[in-house]
Design a protein around this motif. Structure first.
Motif: not given
Length: 198
Positions: A39-50
């Motif tokens: 879930l953490y990864w899903y949120f990060l890759q959806s909303y946070v810069s690479w």
């Protein structure tokens, strides 16, 4: 905290004194950690810069790995139900706050990247190495029931928790940049860790 406050594991012994008989609870903890990390990864890759996403995902993976090494190998006792419920909820809250904070920021600078990586690595080392030193020392029969005061614990009674403070400082290094105008006044008027002390 006295032993009466610990959950009974069924045999009249408290969880801190109950030797591990199986890996069922450690496996449950690993599954919970994997779910939170996904879930953490899903949120990060959806909303946070690479670049920021990559760094925060690395920190999350290392942190979860360390927790599972602790739960499976460093702790000779059974995991309590609190560790399977409250702890995992606490970890999910920490990762959520970090990812939400990161989503509010743009790209991480070169200096911020390396500062966060150094702080996180040093804090992780302090926590993990101190726990390993204690485990190896406690494994010797002549040290059974004795308090470990050597190694990194000779410098601080809670050096493992100090390591966690440092690693989270690296994980959330964006505050001073995000609140440039308010941060200096806040730092000068508010203690960083223990109210009224430091």
């Amino acid at each position: 905290m006295d032993n009466a406050q610990y959950q009974d594991m069924g045999s009249g012994a408290t969880f801190r004194r109950t030797a591990r008989e199986s890996t069922i609870r450690a496996n449950m903890f690993a599954i919970e950690c994997a779910a939170v990390l996904i879930l953490y990864w899903y949120f990060l890759q959806s909303y946070v810069s690479w670049k920021r996403c990559s760094l925060l995902l690395l920190f999350g993976i290392v942190y979860m790995a360390r927790l599972n090494i602790m739960a499976r190998w460093l702790l000779p006792r059974e995991l309590a139900m609190e560790e399977l419920t409250v702890v995992i909820a606490w970890i999910a809250c920490i990762l959520s706050s970090i990812s939400i904070g990161a989503a509010c920021r743009g790209e991480i600078s070169f200096l911020q990247f390396w500062l966060a990586l150094v702080l996180y690595s040093f804090g992780s080392w302090l926590n993990s190495w101190s726990e390993l030193q204690r485990k190896w020392w406690k494994a010797k029969p002549e040290n059974k029931g004795r308090c470990y005061t050597l190694g990194l614990f000779a410098w601080s009674r809670n050096i493992n928790y100090f390591g966690d403070v440092i690693l989270f400082a690296g994980w959330e290094a964006y505050l001073s940049e995000r609140y440039k105008s308010e941060w200096p006044g806040y730092v000068s008027s508010t203690k960083s860790f223990i109210p009224f002390v430091c």
